[in-house]
Scaffold this motif. Structure first.
Motif, PDB file in Angstrom:
ATOM      1  N   MET A  50      -6.906  -0.174  17.294  1.00  8.80           N
ATOM      2  CA  MET A  50      -6.513  -1.398  16.597  1.00  8.80           C
ATOM      3  C   MET A  50      -5.751  -2.352  17.506  1.00  8.80           C
ATOM      4  N   ASN A  51      -5.900  -3.644  17.222  1.00  5.16           N
ATOM      5  CA  ASN A  51      -5.064  -4.644  17.873  1.00  5.16           C
ATOM      6  C   ASN A  51      -3.667  -4.568  17.251  1.00  5.16           C
ATOM      7  N   PRO A  52      -2.614  -4.578  18.056  1.00  6.18           N
ATOM      8  CA  PRO A  52      -1.256  -4.439  17.498  1.00  6.18           C
ATOM      9  C   PRO A  52      -0.943  -5.451  16.403  1.00  6.18           C
ATOM     10  N   VAL A  53      -1.426  -6.682  16.541  1.00  6.23           N
ATOM     11  CA  VAL A  53      -1.090  -7.720  15.560  1.00  6.23           C
ATOM     12  C   VAL A  53      -1.837  -7.533  14.244  1.00  6.23           C
ATOM     13  N   ASP A  54      -2.867  -6.675  14.259  1.00  5.00           N
ATOM     14  CA  ASP A  54      -3.637  -6.439  13.028  1.00  5.00           C
ATOM     15  C   ASP A  54      -3.086  -5.288  12.198  1.00  5.00           C
ATOM     16  N   LEU A  55      -2.133  -4.564  12.748  1.00  2.22           N
ATOM     17  CA  LEU A  55      -1.589  -3.409  12.026  1.00  2.22           C
ATOM     18  C   LEU A  55      -0.770  -3.879  10.831  1.00  2.22           C
ATOM     19  N   ARG A  56      -1.010  -3.285   9.672  1.00  3.87           N
ATOM     20  CA  ARG A  56      -0.324  -3.656   8.444  1.00  3.87           C
ATOM     21  C   ARG A  56       0.329  -2.417   7.820  1.00  3.87           C
ATOM     22  N   PRO A  57       1.329  -2.636   6.946  1.00  4.72           N
ATOM     23  CA  PRO A  57       1.970  -1.499   6.270  1.00  4.72           C
ATOM     24  C   PRO A  57       0.967  -0.606   5.545  1.00  4.72           C
ATOM     25  N   LYS A  58      -0.094  -1.197   4.973  1.00  6.68           N
ATOM     26  CA  LYS A  58      -1.068  -0.385   4.239  1.00  6.68           C
ATOM     27  C   LYS A  58      -1.755   0.623   5.151  1.00  6.68           C
ATOM     28  N   HIS A  59      -1.942   0.267   6.434  1.00  6.02           N
ATOM     29  CA  HIS A  59      -2.566   1.196   7.367  1.00  6.02           C
ATOM     30  C   HIS A  59      -1.642   2.385   7.623  1.00  6.02           C
ATOM     31  N   VAL A  60      -0.356   2.090   7.817  1.00  4.77           N
ATOM     32  CA  VAL A  60       0.615   3.156   8.080  1.00  4.77           C
ATOM     33  C   VAL A  60       0.797   4.014   6.832  1.00  4.77           C
ATOM     34  N   TYR A  61       0.849   3.377   5.665  1.00 11.15           N
ATOM     35  CA  TYR A  61       0.973   4.126   4.411  1.00 11.15           C
ATOM     36  C   TYR A  61      -0.228   5.055   4.213  1.00 11.15           C
ATOM     37  N   GLY A  62      -1.415   4.561   4.537  1.00  5.88           N
ATOM     38  CA  GLY A  62      -2.604   5.393   4.393  1.00  5.88           C
ATOM     39  C   GLY A  62      -2.515   6.645   5.246  1.00  5.88           C
ATOM     40  N   PHE A  63      -2.073   6.456   6.488  1.00  5.80           N
ATOM     41  CA  PHE A  63      -1.899   7.600   7.389  1.00  5.80           C
ATOM     42  C   PHE A  63      -0.799   8.527   6.879  1.00  5.80           C
ATOM     43  N   TYR A  64       0.340   7.935   6.510  1.00 11.66           N
ATOM     44  CA  TYR A  64       1.498   8.733   6.117  1.00 11.66           C
ATOM     45  C   TYR A  64       1.238   9.543   4.850  1.00 11.66           C
ATOM     46  N   ASN A  65       0.655   8.912   3.858  1.00 11.30           N
ATOM     47  CA  ASN A  65       0.416   9.614   2.597  1.00 11.30           C
ATOM     48  C   ASN A  65      -0.542  10.793   2.766  1.00 11.30           C
ATOM     49  N   LYS A  66      -1.561  10.611   3.567  1.00 12.60           N
ATOM     50  CA  LYS A  66      -2.519  11.689   3.791  1.00 12.60           C
ATOM     51  C   LYS A  66      -1.901  12.797   4.633  1.00 12.60           C
ATOM     52  N   ARG A  67      -1.174  12.408   5.661  1.00 17.51           N
ATOM     53  CA  ARG A  67      -0.572  13.386   6.572  1.00 17.51           C
ATOM     54  C   ARG A  67       0.553  14.171   5.896  1.00 17.51           C
ATOM     55  N   SER A  68       1.342  13.499   5.069  1.00 18.12           N
ATOM     56  CA  SER A  68       2.497  14.141   4.438  1.00 18.12           C
ATOM     57  C   SER A  68       2.104  15.185   3.402  1.00 18.12           C
ATOM     58  N   GLN A  69       0.870  15.120   2.908  1.00 16.10           N
ATOM     59  CA  GLN A  69       0.417  16.126   1.945  1.00 16.10           C
ATOM     60  C   GLN A  69       0.348  17.514   2.570  1.00 16.10           C
ATOM     61  N   LYS A  70       0.091  17.559   3.871  1.00 16.70           N
ATOM     62  CA  LYS A  70      -0.006  18.842   4.566  1.00 16.70           C
ATOM     63  C   LYS A  70       1.252  19.162   5.363  1.00 16.70           C
ATOM     64  N   ALA A  71       1.888  18.132   5.944  1.00 20.32           N
ATOM     65  CA  ALA A  71       3.046  18.378   6.812  1.00 20.32           C
ATOM     66  C   ALA A  71       3.990  17.185   6.735  1.00 20.32           C
ATOM     67  N   LEU A  72       4.907  17.228   5.782  1.00 20.21           N
ATOM     68  CA  LEU A  72       5.802  16.102   5.556  1.00 20.21           C
ATOM     69  C   LEU A  72       6.708  15.852   6.755  1.00 20.21           C
ATOM     70  N   ALA A  73       7.289  16.908   7.289  1.00 24.70           N
ATOM     71  CA  ALA A  73       8.204  16.740   8.420  1.00 24.70           C
ATOM     72  C   ALA A  73       7.486  16.147   9.626  1.00 24.70           C
ATOM     73  N   CYS A  74       6.271  16.627   9.895  1.00 27.42           N
ATOM     74  CA  CYS A  74       5.484  16.084  11.009  1.00 27.42           C
ATOM     75  C   CYS A  74       5.137  14.622  10.766  1.00 27.42           C
ATOM     76  N   ALA A  75       4.767  14.288   9.531  1.00 28.20           N
ATOM     77  CA  ALA A  75       4.435  12.903   9.190  1.00 28.20           C
ATOM     78  C   ALA A  75       5.628  11.987   9.433  1.00 28.20           C
ATOM     79  N   ASN A  76       6.817  12.433   9.061  1.00 29.57           N
ATOM     80  CA  ASN A  76       8.025  11.632   9.279  1.00 29.57           C
ATOM     81  C   ASN A  76       8.276  11.389  10.761  1.00 29.57           C
ATOM     82  N   ARG A  77       8.112  12.434  11.570  1.00 34.31           N
ATOM     83  CA  ARG A  77       8.346  12.285  13.011  1.00 34.31           C
ATOM     84  C   ARG A  77       7.298  11.380  13.649  1.00 34.31           C
ATOM     85  N   GLU A  78       6.057  11.484  13.204  1.00 34.02           N
ATOM     86  CA  GLU A  78       4.988  10.669  13.785  1.00 34.02           C
ATOM     87  C   GLU A  78       5.157   9.195  13.437  1.00 34.02           C
ATOM     88  N   VAL A  79       5.529   8.897  12.199  1.00 31.06           N
ATOM     89  CA  VAL A  79       5.759   7.503  11.823  1.00 31.06           C
ATOM     90  C   VAL A  79       7.022   6.973  12.505  1.00 31.06           C
TER      91      VAL A  79
END
Length: 337
Positions: A96-125
């Protein structure tokens, strides 16, 4: 080794950087292998001398700049953790282009990742957020959109090790691990700091150490000295240190060491701990039936003392983190009547 083939391992490494003989090497256009160093931090710092800065068109480019300029300033353990976290972030956001990144993209990643590993998701974000903070500093984006992403706080670990469990586990461990258990209990140090104790830390007054987590990167790129902690001698602490120093090999700096006299890595020690802990809980003659982690003994050190003493020994500036994370023993109260 022919260049240009897709990596089959260590895909987090920069282009033309390879690991062999326990060190990192850069392969120049003529095929010459140039040694960069043994640690990720030194490797990234020296790697910057061989690459020309290019346009920051993608987040992958930003991640590369971050690895070169920021990661070397961090503690070695943090560098290793960041390498793993960065690998996943690159695969998801790198195109992705840095200027195109939106909160919805990060939320999509975080919500999916946190279902399996919340602590890892927090550190990655959190890592992605710091990358974007630096991107703002470098003039690549206007704002850090990760600050708009609300993360969930994981529940603190609540495993409390009873005295009889501590004793039962010690009986199943080799002498070196027994000593490590006594040290973390008596000092309240983090596992990594216990494993890095050396003769240089022993003074007439006690054990003088600067916990690794207290060190911070300075503007000049070096780590600050951090806040030193003096753990005063007690008869029991002296006895444990004396017992450790009597173990082979005789001539060494490390207090807790392997057969070669070298410090254990945290991951290497954890592997040994896990193996003996499994033997203990599966031994029908051992009363220990529920395993616990080596790091749980730091919490026991905090739980078995007053809140004030525990906060000081653990090196915390505030009692809140001590109370929330490390004091796990049930609080005693008296009935109304």
């Amino acid at each position: 080794m022919r260049m240009g083939r897709p990596r089959k391992s260590e895909k987090h490494l920069p282009n033309k950087v390879y690991r062999r003989h326990n060190a990192y090497y850069f392969v120049d256009p003529k095929g010459k292998w140039i040694r960069l160093g043994k640690t990720l931090g030194i490797m990234y710092r020296r790697y910057a001398d061989f690459v020309e800065p290019g346009p920051m068109n993608t987040l992958d480019d930003v991640f590369s700049k971050y690895n070169t300029e920021v990661v070397p300033l961090k503690a070695e353990r943090t560098q290793k953790d960041n390498a793993i976290e960065m690998k996943l972030l690159r695969s998801v956001f790198g195109h992705m282009n840095p200027v195109d990144l939106r909160p919805k993209h990060v939320y999509g990643f975080y919500n999916k990742r946190s279902q399996k590993a919340l602590a890892c998701a927090n550190r990655e974000v959190a890592l992605l957020s710091h990358v974007l903070t630096k991107a703002v500093e470098w003039g690549l984006v206007e704002t850090n959109i990760c600050k708009q992403v609300r993360k969930h706080r994981p529940e603190p670990r609540n495993r409390y090790v009873e005295d009889w469990e501590f004793t039962a586990a010690k009986r199943a461990m080799p002498e070196t691990i027994e000593i490590a258990m006594d040290l973390i209990m008596l000092t309240g140090l983090r596992p990594g700091d216990v494993l890095q104790l050396s003769r240089n830390h022993l003074t007439e007054e006690g054990i003088l150490i600067t916990p690794n987590k207290s060190r911070r990167a300075r503007p000049d790129g070096r780590l600050s000295q951090g806040k030193a902690l003096l753990i005063e001698w007690s008869d029991e602490l002296r006895a444990v240190i004396d017992a450790a120093r009597k173990l082979p090999p005789r001539f060494r700096q490390a207090i807790i060491c392997n057969k070669q006299g070298r410090h254990y890595s945290v991951s290497g020690f954890d592997s040994i701990w896990y193996r003996y802990m499994q033997k203990a809980v599966n031994d029908p003659e051992n009363p220990l039936k529920e395993p616990f982690q080596f790091r749980d003994l730091r919490a026991k050190s905090a739980s078995d003392d007053t809140a004030e003493a525990a906060t000081a020994r653990l090196g915390h500036t505030s009692s809140q983190i001590t109370e929330r994370v490390y004091r796990r023993r049930a609080k005693r109260v008296k009935p109304l009547r």
